[in-house]
Design a protein around this motif. Structure first.
Motif, mmCIF file in Angstrom:
data_model
loop_
_atom_site.group_PDB
_atom_site.id
_atom_site.type_symbol
_atom_site.label_atom_id
_atom_site.label_comp_id
_atom_site.label_asym_id
_atom_site.label_seq_id
_atom_site.Cartn_x
_atom_site.Cartn_y
_atom_site.Cartn_z
ATOM 1 N N GLY A 6 0.800 -1.214 0.000
ATOM 2 C CA GLY A 6 0.000 0.000 0.000
ATOM 3 C C GLY A 6 0.834 1.265 0.000
ATOM 4 N N GLN A 7 0.200 2.356 0.385
ATOM 5 C CA GLN A 7 0.795 3.686 0.360
ATOM 6 C C GLN A 7 2.090 3.769 1.168
ATOM 7 O OE1 GLN A 7 -1.929 6.626 1.854
ATOM 8 N NE2 GLN A 7 -0.456 8.287 1.731
ATOM 9 N N TYR A 8 2.178 3.046 2.273
ATOM 10 C CA TYR A 8 3.345 3.116 3.152
ATOM 11 C C TYR A 8 4.230 1.867 3.043
ATOM 12 C CZ TYR A 8 0.542 6.869 5.031
ATOM 13 O OH TYR A 8 -0.216 8.001 5.161
ATOM 14 N N LYS A 9 4.116 1.165 1.938
ATOM 15 C CA LYS A 9 4.861 -0.076 1.726
ATOM 16 C C LYS A 9 6.357 0.114 2.015
ATOM 17 C CE LYS A 9 6.090 -3.455 -1.778
ATOM 18 N NZ LYS A 9 5.848 -3.935 -3.133
ATOM 19 N N GLY A 10 6.893 -0.822 2.785
ATOM 20 C CA GLY A 10 8.316 -0.823 3.084
ATOM 21 C C GLY A 10 8.716 0.014 4.285
ATOM 22 N N ARG A 11 7.807 0.819 4.800
ATOM 23 C CA ARG A 11 8.142 1.646 5.972
ATOM 24 C C ARG A 11 8.342 0.744 7.185
ATOM 25 N NH1 ARG A 11 5.831 7.163 5.725
ATOM 26 N NH2 ARG A 11 6.423 7.830 3.648
ATOM 27 N N LYS A 12 9.422 1.002 7.894
ATOM 28 C CA LYS A 12 9.702 0.251 9.121
ATOM 29 C C LYS A 12 9.163 1.032 10.309
ATOM 30 C CE LYS A 12 13.888 -1.982 7.464
ATOM 31 N NZ LYS A 12 13.565 -3.313 7.263
ATOM 32 N N ILE A 13 8.602 0.298 11.258
ATOM 33 C CA ILE A 13 8.068 0.904 12.467
ATOM 34 C C ILE A 13 8.751 0.226 13.648
ATOM 35 C CG2 ILE A 13 5.993 1.255 13.849
ATOM 36 C CD1 ILE A 13 4.442 1.147 11.144
ATOM 37 N N MET A 14 9.391 1.037 14.465
ATOM 38 C CA MET A 14 10.122 0.509 15.614
ATOM 39 C C MET A 14 9.330 0.791 16.888
ATOM 40 S SD MET A 14 12.701 -0.803 14.116
ATOM 41 C CE MET A 14 13.718 -1.225 15.494
ATOM 42 N N ALA A 15 8.778 -0.251 17.447
ATOM 43 C CA ALA A 15 8.011 -0.113 18.693
ATOM 44 C C ALA A 15 8.963 -0.092 19.882
ATOM 45 C CB ALA A 15 7.034 -1.272 18.829
ATOM 46 N N PRO A 16 8.604 0.657 20.924
ATOM 47 C CA PRO A 16 9.427 0.642 22.139
ATOM 48 C C PRO A 16 9.532 -0.776 22.700
ATOM 49 C CG PRO A 16 7.759 2.375 22.249
ATOM 50 C CD PRO A 16 7.452 1.546 21.035
ATOM 51 N N LYS A 17 10.704 -1.104 23.206
ATOM 52 C CA LYS A 17 10.959 -2.463 23.710
ATOM 53 C C LYS A 17 10.095 -2.830 24.918
ATOM 54 C CE LYS A 17 15.108 -3.535 21.520
ATOM 55 N NZ LYS A 17 14.631 -3.741 20.187
ATOM 56 N N GLN A 18 9.677 -1.839 25.705
ATOM 57 C CA GLN A 18 8.958 -2.149 26.939
ATOM 58 C C GLN A 18 7.485 -2.503 26.719
ATOM 59 O OE1 GLN A 18 9.982 0.896 26.086
ATOM 60 N NE2 GLN A 18 8.560 2.471 26.773
ATOM 61 N N LEU A 19 6.972 -2.404 25.488
ATOM 62 C CA LEU A 19 5.570 -2.754 25.247
ATOM 63 C C LEU A 19 5.375 -4.262 25.379
ATOM 64 C CD1 LEU A 19 4.552 -0.505 22.203
ATOM 65 C CD2 LEU A 19 4.194 -0.085 24.644
ATOM 66 N N THR A 24 2.446 -9.570 14.901
ATOM 67 C CA THR A 24 2.245 -10.571 13.863
ATOM 68 C C THR A 24 3.443 -10.535 12.923
ATOM 69 O OG1 THR A 24 -0.137 -10.229 14.011
ATOM 70 C CG2 THR A 24 0.679 -11.315 12.010
ATOM 71 N N THR A 25 3.990 -11.697 12.599
ATOM 72 C CA THR A 25 5.169 -11.747 11.726
ATOM 73 C C THR A 25 4.818 -11.244 10.328
ATOM 74 O OG1 THR A 25 4.754 -14.001 10.954
ATOM 75 C CG2 THR A 25 6.078 -13.760 12.973
ATOM 76 N N ASP A 26 5.823 -10.737 9.636
ATOM 77 C CA ASP A 26 5.607 -10.240 8.274
ATOM 78 C C ASP A 26 5.066 -11.339 7.358
ATOM 79 O OD1 ASP A 26 6.453 -7.745 9.021
ATOM 80 O OD2 ASP A 26 8.375 -7.837 7.971
ATOM 81 N N MET A 27 5.594 -12.562 7.503
ATOM 82 C CA MET A 27 5.143 -13.674 6.652
ATOM 83 C C MET A 27 3.655 -13.955 6.880
ATOM 84 S SD MET A 27 6.306 -17.670 6.566
ATOM 85 C CE MET A 27 5.378 -18.122 8.015
ATOM 86 N N ALA A 28 3.256 -14.048 8.143
ATOM 87 C CA ALA A 28 1.851 -14.336 8.455
ATOM 88 C C ALA A 28 0.954 -13.179 8.020
ATOM 89 C CB ALA A 28 1.692 -14.610 9.947
ATOM 90 N N LYS A 29 1.419 -11.951 8.251
ATOM 91 C CA LYS A 29 0.634 -10.767 7.889
ATOM 92 C C LYS A 29 0.436 -10.706 6.371
ATOM 93 C CE LYS A 29 2.633 -6.831 8.583
ATOM 94 N NZ LYS A 29 3.152 -5.554 9.092
ATOM 95 N N GLU A 30 1.487 -10.968 5.625
ATOM 96 C CA GLU A 30 1.381 -10.945 4.162
ATOM 97 C C GLU A 30 0.403 -12.016 3.675
ATOM 98 O OE1 GLU A 30 4.229 -10.417 0.283
ATOM 99 O OE2 GLU A 30 5.149 -11.113 2.144
#
Length: 177
Positions: A6-19, A24-30
């Protein structure tokens, strides 16, 4: 984690470690979105993302054009992270900080797709409450679908409205309609 398409394809999102999350894995999500892509026009649907965690699934829907997305999680840090990320990408994701079961008991809004990614260590009784509340309170639109992500070691096939499951590595998606 990254946005697959989609519009944001390839964008990486880094979540804080303490969450307290397990995105969901990229493979399963795809694989999941390949299935959904054959049945829905993403810009015409309403999505409810339960136990939303990092917002991984919500971002994917937003990137593909979904305008109506509601993410529900009990953790304040998760909700704050989703709000910050959605704002930075200008995504139409609304959030509610709530216990998911209380939210489902009180909600009256219908959705095309409801995605739930509860903790994998839930017992079967806790998993069973999700479809029970969704269908009892008629939270799905006609032709709507509930998808529950869980471990391959959890069997939900005995639950009411169960349709089928798909397995991707250690991840399993059970579909209810």
């Amino acid at each position: 984690m990254r946005i697959i398409s989609g519009q944001y394809k390839g964008r990486k999102i880094m979540a804080p470690k303490q969450l307290p999350v397990r995105p969901t894995t990229d493979m399963a999500k795809e694989a999941l979105f390949n299935i959904l892509n054959n049945s829905y026009y993403f810009d015409d649907i309403s999505v409810l993302d339960l136990f939303s965690g990092t917002g991984n699934i919500s971002y994917e829907f937003a990137s593909r054009g979904t305008e109506e997305i509601l993410a529900v999680d009990a953790n304040f840090g998760c909700i704050k992270f989703i709000n910050q990320t959605a704002e930075s990408f200008e995504m139409p994701i609304k959030t509610i900080k709530s216990d998911v079961f209380k939210f489902l008991e009180n909600s009256k809004q219908k959705h095309t797709l409801i995605f739930a990614d509860p903790p994998y260590d839930f017992d079967v009784d806790a998993f069973s409450k999700i479809p029970e509340l969704v269908f009892k309170n008629e939270l799905l639109e006609d032709e709507g679908l509930l998808i529950i992500e869980h471990s391959k070691h959890t069997d939900l096939s005995h639950l009411q409205n169960y349709s089928h499951s798909k397995s991707y590595g250690g991840n399993m998606f059970s579909f209810f309609d």
